[in-house]
Design a protein around this motif. Structure first.
Motif, PDB file in Angstrom:
ATOM      1  N   TYR A 143      -2.982  -4.999   4.926  1.00 46.83           N
ATOM      2  CA  TYR A 143      -1.670  -5.149   4.598  1.00 46.83           C
ATOM      3  C   TYR A 143      -0.551  -5.215   5.453  1.00 46.83           C
ATOM      4  O   TYR A 143       0.115  -4.329   5.830  1.00 46.83           O
ATOM      5  CB  TYR A 143      -1.258  -4.429   3.079  1.00 46.83           C
ATOM      6  N   HIS A 168       3.120  -5.198   3.282  1.00 47.04           N
ATOM      7  CA  HIS A 168       4.326  -4.964   2.116  1.00 47.04           C
ATOM      8  C   HIS A 168       5.254  -5.257   2.594  1.00 47.04           C
ATOM      9  O   HIS A 168       5.598  -4.168   3.225  1.00 47.04           O
ATOM     10  CB  HIS A 168       3.888  -3.928   1.202  1.00 47.04           C
ATOM     11  N   THR A 207       1.986  -8.639   0.208  1.00 42.62           N
ATOM     12  CA  THR A 207       2.324  -7.812  -0.988  1.00 42.62           C
ATOM     13  C   THR A 207       3.235  -7.571  -1.103  1.00 42.62           C
ATOM     14  O   THR A 207       4.535  -7.410  -0.120  1.00 42.62           O
ATOM     15  CB  THR A 207       1.360  -6.596  -1.466  1.00 42.62           C
TER      16      THR A 207
END
Length: 186
Positions: A136, A138, A168
């Protein structure tokens, strides 16, 4: 369901919660018991801590080491970088890049396209998008519609080069304007 947790670093920076080392273990245990993925406990160098970049980085590194040493695998933790420009994001990144986590959070990017891109640049320059253990990227606190368009393009560009990174963000609203009591009509 996937539950992503935040460590509360922004609440510390805003003064809503006073930093004390005794909070670290409690935050860590709560995240491990209640989330699937979570941010490390960083101390953002803004708001109450504006001008204290070095001190925030040192406290954050101690917290990251604690999280790294104590993680059980119940929660996948993400490293976090902070900064104000490409130099400070890169410096923070170089100081914390060796901790073993599943991805990266970019703090301080909300509301500033320059900080957003500076954080992304530090990670891309470090080739974190090619690291097979990272899942990820983020972007913390991104709430502007313009930023969502940038996130979509970042995701597409990563996919185009074969990266498995999932981009994200977290936001309580699709646009921060509502936070300040405004609303849209027509």
């Amino acid at each position: 369901n996937l539950v992503m947790g935040d460590s509360g670093g922004y609440q510390i920076a805003s003064g809503a919660m006073k930093w004390d080392i005794k909070h670290r273990d409690r935050i860590f245990k709560w995240l491990e018991e209640n989330t699937d993925i979570a941010m490390n406990l960083d101390i953002p160098p803004r708001l109450k801590y504006q001008g204290q970049y070095g001190e925030c980085l040192e406290i954050s590194k101690e917290n990251f080491k604690y999280f790294s040493d104590n993680q059980t695998g119940a929660t996948q933790f993400m490293n976090v970088i902070q900064g104000d420009d490409e130099h400070t994001y890169k410096h923070w990144y170089n100081q914390v890049k060796d901790f073993d986590f599943c991805g990266w959070g970019i703090g301080g990017a909300g509301g500033s396209l320059y900080r957003f891109m500076s954080g992304v640049y530090a990670l891309l320059q470090g080739k974190e998008h090619l690291n097979s253990t990272n899942e990820y990227f983020h972007i913390l606190g991104t709430s502007k519609i313009r930023d969502f368009l940038m996130l979509i393009q970042l995701q597409k560009s990563l996919e185009d080069i074969g990266s498995k990174i999932v981009v994200t963000t977290d936001s309580s609203s699709p646009d921060r304007a509502v936070v300040f009591g405004t609303y849209y009509t027509r």
